[in-house]
Scaffold this motif. Structure first.
Motif, PDB file in Angstrom:
ATOM      1  N   LYS A 139      34.824  32.522  35.243  1.00 26.23           N
ATOM      2  CA  LYS A 139      36.006  33.197  34.705  1.00 26.23           C
ATOM      3  C   LYS A 139      35.733  33.731  33.303  1.00 26.23           C
ATOM      4  O   LYS A 139      36.338  34.716  32.880  1.00 26.23           O
ATOM      5  N   ILE A 142      34.415  37.175  33.690  1.00 25.43           N
ATOM      6  CA  ILE A 142      35.481  38.118  34.011  1.00 25.43           C
ATOM      7  C   ILE A 142      36.269  38.485  32.757  1.00 25.43           C
ATOM      8  O   ILE A 142      36.586  39.649  32.522  1.00 25.43           O
ATOM      9  N   GLU A 146      36.609  42.164  31.044  1.00 24.43           N
ATOM     10  CA  GLU A 146      37.902  42.781  30.761  1.00 24.43           C
ATOM     11  C   GLU A 146      37.972  43.253  29.305  1.00 24.43           C
ATOM     12  O   GLU A 146      38.501  44.329  29.008  1.00 24.43           O
ATOM     13  N   LYS A 202      35.903  40.832  39.566  1.00 24.48           N
ATOM     14  CA  LYS A 202      37.361  40.744  39.603  1.00 24.48           C
ATOM     15  C   LYS A 202      37.953  41.706  40.627  1.00 24.48           C
ATOM     16  O   LYS A 202      38.782  41.304  41.465  1.00 24.48           O
TER      17      LYS A 202
END
Length: 227
Positions: A139, A142, A146, A202
């Protein structure tokens, strides 16, 4: 003929279709190397390996060079596939049939010149180098991806370009999943892996959820190191 087709359909219905998504990088860097990826292969023991690649990325000629002369490819995933092929039987399936657009390449070229983006990219590469596939499949990866996308949007104040790039990425990812589902409708297997660049993790995950809601054939998707 009818009996043979019916038997094939019965085999497909009985198949398990476990697919593990593994986020990768295409060039070896630090702990992101073919030896580490090979170890992941061994832990899963796939019958099928789907790869974000075109047919010519690992052609019959390349396969002959490896089988006859031991010539390894430079691309990380294919090098790991070659090593795995020495002791395991599986089917290799490249799933790309379209590439990314010129607009995507133009966007990459523009943002790469930005100093803030370069610093963020250096940070990402450091985590990639030291964290390996554990980082690429996390995560945290990700979240950093982002952050990079948001910075890209601030660097390029061009909504039309952003729309064209997003449209290209969307079509690119959909084509890979369509080809995976098409393969699964024709052939049965128990375990597979799907290797795709970490930048797609994602959005590919979101698309998988969408496909599972509408497709009659249900695949058992898992996500490597999803923490």
């Amino acid at each position: 003929m009818f009996k043979r087709v019916a038997f094939k359909r019965k085999l497909i219905l009985l198949a398990v279709y476990n697919i593990t998504l593994i986020s990768t990088v295409h060039k070896e860097i630090g702990k992101c190397n073919s030896e580490e990826l090979y170890r992941i292969f061994q832990s899963i023991n796939p019958d099928v390996i789907f790869l974000e690649a075109f047919d010519n990325s690992y052609s019959k000629y390349h396969q002959m060079l490896f089988s006859q002369f031991g010539v390894y490819q430079e691309r990380l995933e294919i090098k790991a596939i070659q090593a795995y092929s020495q002791n395991h039987a599986f089917e290799y399936v490249p799933v790309l049939d379209i590439g990314l657009s010129d607009e995507f390449e133009n966007k990459v070229a523009i943002v790469s010149e930005n100093k803030d983006y370069q610093r963020l990219l250096d940070r990402y590469i450091s985590l990639e180098t030291n964290g390996g596939f554990q980082f690429l499949n996390s995560k945290r990866n990700i979240a950093l991806q982002e952050e990079m996308r948001e910075l890209e949007d601030r660097i390029i104040d061009d909504e039309i370009l952003h729309q064209e790039v997003n449209k290209s990425i969307d079509a690119y990812e959909h084509s890979m999943l369509r080809n995976i589902y098409s393969f699964c409708k024709e052939k049965s297997f128990d375990k597979a892996i799907f290797m795709c660049g970490a930048g797609h993790r994602k959005t590919i995950t979101q698309k998988i959820i969408e496909y599972e809601a509408i497709e009659n054939l249900k695949l058992n998707w898992t996500f490597y190191n999803d923490i």
